[in-house]
Design a protein around this motif. Sequence first.
Motif, PDB file in Angstrom:
ATOM      1  N   THR A 133       0.665  -1.353   0.075  1.00  0.00           N
ATOM      2  CA  THR A 133      -0.010   0.395  -0.027  1.00  0.00           C
ATOM      3  C   THR A 133       1.152   1.374  -0.285  1.00  0.00           C
ATOM      4  O   THR A 133       0.294   2.221  -0.745  1.00  0.00           O
ATOM      5  CB  THR A 133      -1.144  -0.199   1.185  1.00  0.00           C
ATOM      6  N   TYR A 134       2.211   1.137   0.525  1.00  0.00           N
ATOM      7  CA  TYR A 134       2.639   2.418   0.941  1.00  0.00           C
ATOM      8  C   TYR A 134       3.442   2.668  -0.264  1.00  0.00           C
ATOM      9  O   TYR A 134       3.667   3.641  -1.158  1.00  0.00           O
ATOM     10  CB  TYR A 134       3.847   2.273   1.866  1.00  0.00           C
ATOM     11  N   LEU A 135       3.859   1.351  -0.905  1.00  0.00           N
ATOM     12  CA  LEU A 135       4.706   1.447  -2.392  1.00  0.00           C
ATOM     13  C   LEU A 135       3.888   2.508  -3.371  1.00  0.00           C
ATOM     14  O   LEU A 135       4.022   2.671  -4.199  1.00  0.00           O
ATOM     15  CB  LEU A 135       5.719   0.273  -2.590  1.00  0.00           C
ATOM     16  N   PHE A 136       2.676   1.562  -3.757  1.00  0.00           N
ATOM     17  CA  PHE A 136       1.380   2.256  -4.178  1.00  0.00           C
ATOM     18  C   PHE A 136       1.416   2.744  -4.304  1.00  0.00           C
ATOM     19  O   PHE A 136       1.082   4.000  -5.774  1.00  0.00           O
ATOM     20  CB  PHE A 136       0.176   0.882  -4.475  1.00  0.00           C
ATOM     21  N   HIS A 137       0.863   4.053  -3.188  1.00  0.00           N
ATOM     22  CA  HIS A 137       0.689   5.171  -2.884  1.00  0.00           C
ATOM     23  C   HIS A 137       2.047   5.734  -3.349  1.00  0.00           C
ATOM     24  O   HIS A 137       1.691   7.566  -4.617  1.00  0.00           O
ATOM     25  CB  HIS A 137       0.281   5.548  -1.451  1.00  0.00           C
ATOM     26  N   GLU A 138       3.228   5.648  -3.282  1.00  0.00           N
ATOM     27  CA  GLU A 138       4.405   6.408  -3.526  1.00  0.00           C
ATOM     28  C   GLU A 138       4.165   6.186  -5.422  1.00  0.00           C
ATOM     29  O   GLU A 138       4.884   7.311  -6.537  1.00  0.00           O
ATOM     30  CB  GLU A 138       5.376   5.910  -3.055  1.00  0.00           C
ATOM     31  N   PHE A 139       4.225   5.437  -5.677  1.00  0.00           N
ATOM     32  CA  PHE A 139       3.510   5.117  -7.178  1.00  0.00           C
ATOM     33  C   PHE A 139       3.379   5.358  -7.945  1.00  0.00           C
ATOM     34  O   PHE A 139       3.497   5.770  -8.907  1.00  0.00           O
ATOM     35  CB  PHE A 139       3.149   3.317  -7.749  1.00  0.00           C
ATOM     36  N   GLY A 140       2.353   6.081  -7.338  1.00  0.00           N
ATOM     37  CA  GLY A 140       1.643   7.407  -8.152  1.00  0.00           C
ATOM     38  C   GLY A 140       1.569   8.596  -7.659  1.00  0.00           C
ATOM     39  O   GLY A 140       1.332   9.120  -9.230  1.00  0.00           O
ATOM     40  N   HIS A 141       2.881   9.480  -6.713  1.00  0.00           N
ATOM     41  CA  HIS A 141       2.761  10.322  -7.212  1.00  0.00           C
ATOM     42  C   HIS A 141       4.251  10.011  -8.265  1.00  0.00           C
ATOM     43  O   HIS A 141       5.007  10.853  -9.232  1.00  0.00           O
ATOM     44  CB  HIS A 141       3.976  10.489  -5.835  1.00  0.00           C
ATOM     45  N   TRP A 142       5.711   9.039  -8.476  1.00  0.00           N
ATOM     46  CA  TRP A 142       5.918   8.609  -9.787  1.00  0.00           C
ATOM     47  C   TRP A 142       5.327   8.950 -10.441  1.00  0.00           C
ATOM     48  O   TRP A 142       6.109   8.936 -12.015  1.00  0.00           O
ATOM     49  CB  TRP A 142       6.832   6.791  -8.667  1.00  0.00           C
TER      50      TRP A 142
ATOM     51  N   ASN B 250       8.273  22.085 -14.618  1.00  0.00           N
ATOM     52  CA  ASN B 250       7.151  23.271 -14.306  1.00  0.00           C
ATOM     53  C   ASN B 250       7.092  22.564 -13.241  1.00  0.00           C
ATOM     54  O   ASN B 250       6.877  21.748 -12.645  1.00  0.00           O
ATOM     55  CB  ASN B 250       6.279  23.020 -15.676  1.00  0.00           C
ATOM     56  N   ASP B 251       6.802  24.692 -12.497  1.00  0.00           N
ATOM     57  CA  ASP B 251       6.342  24.361 -11.170  1.00  0.00           C
ATOM     58  C   ASP B 251       4.599  23.449 -10.993  1.00  0.00           C
ATOM     59  O   ASP B 251       4.307  23.203  -9.824  1.00  0.00           O
ATOM     60  CB  ASP B 251       6.115  25.486 -11.000  1.00  0.00           C
ATOM     61  N   ALA B 252       3.687  23.803 -11.730  1.00  0.00           N
ATOM     62  CA  ALA B 252       2.749  22.979 -11.793  1.00  0.00           C
ATOM     63  C   ALA B 252       2.655  21.842 -11.918  1.00  0.00           C
ATOM     64  O   ALA B 252       1.222  20.870 -11.543  1.00  0.00           O
ATOM     65  CB  ALA B 252       1.777  23.622 -12.951  1.00  0.00           C
ATOM     66  N   HIS B 253       3.495  21.052 -12.188  1.00  0.00           N
ATOM     67  CA  HIS B 253       4.165  19.452 -12.450  1.00  0.00           C
ATOM     68  C   HIS B 253       3.576  19.173 -10.231  1.00  0.00           C
ATOM     69  O   HIS B 253       3.169  17.791  -9.732  1.00  0.00           O
ATOM     70  CB  HIS B 253       5.422  19.660 -12.470  1.00  0.00           C
ATOM     71  N   ASN B 254       4.456  20.140  -9.533  1.00  0.00           N
ATOM     72  CA  ASN B 254       4.093  19.530  -8.175  1.00  0.00           C
ATOM     73  C   ASN B 254       2.261  18.815  -7.664  1.00  0.00           C
ATOM     74  O   ASN B 254       2.447  18.679  -7.514  1.00  0.00           O
ATOM     75  CB  ASN B 254       4.918  21.177  -7.052  1.00  0.00           C
ATOM     76  N   LEU B 255       1.464  19.801  -8.299  1.00  0.00           N
ATOM     77  CA  LEU B 255       0.333  19.524  -8.097  1.00  0.00           C
ATOM     78  C   LEU B 255      -0.339  18.660  -8.430  1.00  0.00           C
ATOM     79  O   LEU B 255      -0.623  17.556  -7.708  1.00  0.00           O
ATOM     80  CB  LEU B 255      -0.536  21.090  -8.470  1.00  0.00           C
ATOM     81  N   TYR B 256      -0.089  18.132 -10.239  1.00  0.00           N
ATOM     82  CA  TYR B 256      -0.009  16.809 -10.542  1.00  0.00           C
ATOM     83  C   TYR B 256       0.600  15.534  -9.806  1.00  0.00           C
ATOM     84  O   TYR B 256      -0.413  14.443  -9.639  1.00  0.00           O
ATOM     85  CB  TYR B 256      -0.048  16.758 -12.043  1.00  0.00           C
TER      86      TYR B 256
ATOM     87  N   ILE C 138      -1.066  15.027  -6.424  1.00  0.00           N
ATOM     88  CA  ILE C 138      -2.999  14.307  -6.789  1.00  0.00           C
ATOM     89  C   ILE C 138      -2.710  13.584  -6.693  1.00  0.00           C
ATOM     90  O   ILE C 138      -3.322  12.074  -6.487  1.00  0.00           O
ATOM     91  CB  ILE C 138      -3.699  14.687  -7.447  1.00  0.00           C
ATOM     92  N   GLY C 139      -1.383  12.138  -7.271  1.00  0.00           N
ATOM     93  CA  GLY C 139      -0.962  10.940  -7.870  1.00  0.00           C
ATOM     94  C   GLY C 139      -1.028   9.894  -7.184  1.00  0.00           C
ATOM     95  O   GLY C 139      -1.629   9.119  -6.689  1.00  0.00           O
ATOM     96  N   GLY C 140      -0.354  10.591  -5.351  1.00  0.00           N
ATOM     97  CA  GLY C 140      -0.382   9.205  -4.557  1.00  0.00           C
ATOM     98  C   GLY C 140      -1.377   9.063  -3.707  1.00  0.00           C
ATOM     99  O   GLY C 140      -2.695   7.933  -3.927  1.00  0.00           O
ATOM    100  N   PRO C 141      -2.477   9.896  -3.593  1.00  0.00           N
ATOM    101  CA  PRO C 141      -4.066   9.676  -2.724  1.00  0.00           C
ATOM    102  C   PRO C 141      -4.415   9.197  -3.971  1.00  0.00           C
ATOM    103  O   PRO C 141      -6.148   8.563  -3.817  1.00  0.00           O
ATOM    104  CB  PRO C 141      -4.581  11.786  -2.236  1.00  0.00           C
ATOM    105  N   ILE C 142      -4.962   9.824  -5.182  1.00  0.00           N
ATOM    106  CA  ILE C 142      -5.352   8.724  -6.494  1.00  0.00           C
ATOM    107  C   ILE C 142      -5.369   7.869  -5.741  1.00  0.00           C
ATOM    108  O   ILE C 142      -6.234   6.308  -6.445  1.00  0.00           O
ATOM    109  CB  ILE C 142      -5.621  10.155  -7.619  1.00  0.00           C
ATOM    110  N   PHE C 143      -4.127   7.174  -6.005  1.00  0.00           N
ATOM    111  CA  PHE C 143      -3.903   5.731  -6.258  1.00  0.00           C
ATOM    112  C   PHE C 143      -4.324   5.174  -5.022  1.00  0.00           C
ATOM    113  O   PHE C 143      -4.652   3.499  -5.133  1.00  0.00           O
ATOM    114  CB  PHE C 143      -1.889   5.219  -6.317  1.00  0.00           C
ATOM    115  N   THR C 144      -4.299   5.828  -4.187  1.00  0.00           N
ATOM    116  CA  THR C 144      -4.820   4.715  -2.745  1.00  0.00           C
ATOM    117  C   THR C 144      -6.332   4.730  -3.128  1.00  0.00           C
ATOM    118  O   THR C 144      -6.779   2.984  -3.176  1.00  0.00           O
ATOM    119  CB  THR C 144      -4.578   6.048  -1.798  1.00  0.00           C
TER     120      THR C 144
END
Length: 189
Positions: free
Chosen positions: A33-42, A68-74, A77-83
């Motif tokens: 679960t922890y790796l999958f959440h971080e995989f969402g960010h990655w 791009n600084d805007a990438h920080n938002l996306y 978002i990746g981690g919570p979306i993957f969770t």
Amino acid sequence: MIKSFTKRIGNDFKDSKINWKVASAFVPISFFTYLFHEFGHWIVGEILGNDMTLSLNSSHSRNGELINDAHNLYISIGGPIFTILQALIFLLITQKTKSVYAYSIAFFAVFSRFFSIIFGGFNQQDEARIASMLNTNKYLVAMIVLLVLLIIIWRCNRIMKLKMKAIGYFTTLSTFTILLVIGVNELIK
């Protein structure tokens, strides 16, 4: 008295659909679960063209800079979306199979975000960072994420016909394995 207590606990575990196999499955479930959440960010960072690193409880650009600084938002978002995605997938599997293992994976996804948001230093969590970047109430994103996850686990509980006592046992297992993940993460830093 001790026999009576252990018998009662044994009956509680049986009613909760927990045996030694389910309890021991929480260890790999927690790491997954922890790796999958971080995989969402990655994965979001990589898709956007950033050179990302991935570890047990962290994902960031290799050189500390994003294209791009805007990438920080996306990326945030990746981690919570993957969770949420993990919880949804295992809700569907739980619905189809009534498997206590599928339920455990869905439960841990929900519990891990709840635990991190409540006990992990709220301002350090993805949801607070996302809210800040969106210039909204700092609790709004966390409330939305937790509400979605709580609806998913509520549905899983209904499917599995689990009582509150069972949820308490799953919470206890989840707490122990989260602390294990945190401990291992501290050791490998």
